[in-house]
Design a protein around this motif. Structure first.
Motif, PDB file in Angstrom:
ATOM      1  N   GLY A 193      17.612  15.338  32.314  1.00 37.94           N
ATOM      2  CA  GLY A 193      18.812  15.794  31.621  1.00 37.94           C
ATOM      3  C   GLY A 193      19.368  17.119  32.083  1.00 37.94           C
ATOM      4  O   GLY A 193      20.291  17.653  31.465  1.00 37.94           O
ATOM      5  N   GLY A 194      18.821  17.686  33.182  1.00 35.70           N
ATOM      6  CA  GLY A 194      19.388  18.908  33.737  1.00 35.70           C
ATOM      7  C   GLY A 194      18.670  20.187  33.360  1.00 35.70           C
ATOM      8  O   GLY A 194      19.041  21.257  33.842  1.00 35.70           O
ATOM      9  N   TYR A 195      17.649  20.108  32.494  1.00 37.20           N
ATOM     10  CA  TYR A 195      16.936  21.325  32.082  1.00 37.20           C
ATOM     11  C   TYR A 195      15.716  21.587  32.955  1.00 37.20           C
ATOM     12  O   TYR A 195      15.602  22.639  33.563  1.00 37.20           O
ATOM     13  CB  TYR A 195      16.533  21.212  30.611  1.00 37.20           C
ATOM     14  N   PRO A 215      14.371  14.255  28.775  1.00 34.62           N
ATOM     15  CA  PRO A 215      14.681  15.664  28.495  1.00 34.62           C
ATOM     16  C   PRO A 215      13.463  16.568  28.668  1.00 34.62           C
ATOM     17  O   PRO A 215      12.332  16.169  28.375  1.00 34.62           O
ATOM     18  CB  PRO A 215      15.126  15.619  27.026  1.00 34.62           C
ATOM     19  N   GLY A 216      13.716  17.766  29.141  1.00 37.73           N
ATOM     20  CA  GLY A 216      12.637  18.733  29.322  1.00 37.73           C
ATOM     21  C   GLY A 216      13.026  20.097  28.790  1.00 37.73           C
ATOM     22  O   GLY A 216      14.139  20.295  28.301  1.00 37.73           O
ATOM     23  N   ASP A 241       7.779  29.021  23.506  1.00 35.54           N
ATOM     24  CA  ASP A 241       7.731  29.263  22.064  1.00 35.54           C
ATOM     25  C   ASP A 241       9.051  28.793  21.471  1.00 35.54           C
ATOM     26  O   ASP A 241      10.000  29.568  21.331  1.00 35.54           O
ATOM     27  CB  ASP A 241       7.493  30.746  21.793  1.00 35.54           C
ATOM     28  N   ALA A 242       9.108  27.517  21.129  1.00 36.42           N
ATOM     29  CA  ALA A 242      10.345  26.922  20.610  1.00 36.42           C
ATOM     30  C   ALA A 242      10.068  26.274  19.260  1.00 36.42           C
ATOM     31  O   ALA A 242       9.045  25.607  19.071  1.00 36.42           O
ATOM     32  CB  ALA A 242      10.890  25.887  21.591  1.00 36.42           C
ATOM     33  N   ASP A 254      17.483  20.453  19.426  1.00 35.75           N
ATOM     34  CA  ASP A 254      18.757  20.783  20.066  1.00 35.75           C
ATOM     35  C   ASP A 254      18.693  20.565  21.580  1.00 35.75           C
ATOM     36  O   ASP A 254      19.668  20.106  22.187  1.00 35.75           O
ATOM     37  CB  ASP A 254      19.139  22.235  19.766  1.00 35.75           C
ATOM     38  N   TYR A 255      17.561  20.915  22.197  1.00 35.01           N
ATOM     39  CA  TYR A 255      17.412  20.688  23.637  1.00 35.01           C
ATOM     40  C   TYR A 255      17.564  19.201  23.972  1.00 35.01           C
ATOM     41  O   TYR A 255      18.214  18.829  24.954  1.00 35.01           O
ATOM     42  CB  TYR A 255      16.037  21.162  24.131  1.00 35.01           C
ATOM     43  N   VAL A 256      16.963  18.350  23.144  1.00 32.39           N
ATOM     44  CA  VAL A 256      17.023  16.909  23.397  1.00 32.39           C
ATOM     45  C   VAL A 256      18.426  16.371  23.162  1.00 32.39           C
ATOM     46  O   VAL A 256      18.963  15.612  23.977  1.00 32.39           O
ATOM     47  CB  VAL A 256      15.997  16.162  22.524  1.00 32.39           C
ATOM     48  N   VAL A 257      19.051  16.774  22.064  1.00 35.36           N
ATOM     49  CA  VAL A 257      20.401  16.299  21.751  1.00 35.36           C
ATOM     50  C   VAL A 257      21.385  16.726  22.838  1.00 35.36           C
ATOM     51  O   VAL A 257      22.260  15.947  23.253  1.00 35.36           O
ATOM     52  CB  VAL A 257      20.851  16.808  20.367  1.00 35.36           C
ATOM     53  N   TYR A 258      21.245  17.941  23.331  1.00 36.17           N
ATOM     54  CA  TYR A 258      22.124  18.466  24.380  1.00 36.17           C
ATOM     55  C   TYR A 258      22.028  17.624  25.653  1.00 36.17           C
ATOM     56  O   TYR A 258      23.042  17.200  26.224  1.00 36.17           O
ATOM     57  CB  TYR A 258      21.719  19.914  24.670  1.00 36.17           C
ATOM     58  N   GLN A 259      20.801  17.349  26.092  1.00 34.05           N
ATOM     59  CA  GLN A 259      20.606  16.586  27.328  1.00 34.05           C
ATOM     60  C   GLN A 259      20.977  15.112  27.136  1.00 34.05           C
ATOM     61  O   GLN A 259      21.512  14.474  28.049  1.00 34.05           O
ATOM     62  CB  GLN A 259      19.151  16.728  27.787  1.00 34.05           C
ATOM     63  N   LEU A 260      20.712  14.598  25.953  1.00 36.36           N
ATOM     64  CA  LEU A 260      21.095  13.230  25.626  1.00 36.36           C
ATOM     65  C   LEU A 260      22.606  13.063  25.691  1.00 36.36           C
ATOM     66  O   LEU A 260      23.126  12.094  26.261  1.00 36.36           O
ATOM     67  CB  LEU A 260      20.578  12.897  24.228  1.00 36.36           C
TER      68      LEU A 260
END
Length: 253
Positions: free
Chosen positions: A36-38, A64-65, A78-79, A86-92
């Motif tokens: 997903g670009g991360y 996603p990563g 540390d997330a 949010d990281y997953v939703v963004y890449q999705l």
């Protein structure tokens, strides 16, 4: 007849850096987990990988990563549960845009590297990501890499989950995977034997020789393995002999 999915992590090149053999592998699989670009990938590689999957009729999922390209998403951060969601939703969302452009849909989510490890270690983080998926699209399937995550997924109302097995990595007796820093060629016939064992019996031999249960409906092949295409050819040679039919995730869930 046994029905099983073959998935592969793809689209992990970016810029001038190349990872894996997506063009060689794509004709042999049924599901592509696209970065997903991360941790890897970029907009151009995402587009190219979606185009390649659409050309071969391969179903699309997001891989996603964590936002850590220098560490290839393999360093824990540390997330909070909300931040991982949010990281997953963004890449999705990014992958959905490219998929829509090509008349395709995103069918599944399979977290990468340290993100996957964080979800395995924390039910709260895992649940946040899974609930975030459902908010975007209730038809999305979670591709579960270990039993801890799979059990959490089964408790999330409305979520479909598929358990996956590995055949080009070794298992410990506790079903944890042995991930080497360097990817070496594997014996195609041995890997094909393991594919048949998981597909038809739901078991595989661990590093200590013990037979362990791996009740998988999807099997992962690593596209960055130097002889991934040779391995996949050996697997395809076994399908008819063992009455195995390849199917996409929606067909095996």
């Amino acid at each position: 007849m046994v029905w099983i999915d073959i998935n592969c992590d793809m689209g992990e090149s970016f810029g001038n850096w190349r990872m894996g053999n997506d063009e060689g592998v794509m004709p042999y699989i049924t599901s592509a987990n696209i970065a997903g670009g991360y941790h890897a990938g970029d907009p151009h590689v995402m587009r190219e990988t979606v185009e390649l999957a659409a050309e071969h009729g391969v179903e699309i999922g997001v891989h996603p990563g964590l936002p850590d390209k220098m560490g290839f998403g393999r360093r824990t951060m540390d997330a909070s549960p909300e931040e991982l969601r949010d990281y997953v939703v963004y890449q999705l969302g990014a992958l959905m845009g490219f998929a829509r452009r090509h008349g395709a849909t995103v069918q599944h989510v399979k977290p990468h590297g340290a993100m996957y490890s964080m979800l395995s270690d924390s039910d709260e983080h895992a649940r946040a990501v899974m609930e975030g998926m459902l908010e975007v699209d209730p038809d999305l399937i979670y591709l579960a890499t270990d039993m801890n995550i799979y059990e959490v997924a089964q408790d999330v109302e409305g979520l479909q989950a598929v358990f996956e097995g590995y055949i080009d990595l070794d298992y410990r007796a506790d079903r944890s995977l042995i991930v080497e820093k360097e990817v070496d060629e594997r014996d195609p016939e041995l890997v094909a034997d393991r594919f048949v064992s998981i597909a038809t019996e739901g078991v595989v031999e661990a590093e200590n020789g013990e037979q362990i249960d791996v009740p998988a409906d999807s099997i992962c092949i690593h596209g960055d393995n130097p002889n991934a295409v040779e391995i996949l050819e050996a697997i395809h040679d076994r399908l008819d002999e063992h009455d195995i039919q390849l199917a996409s995730l929606p067909e095996v869930v």
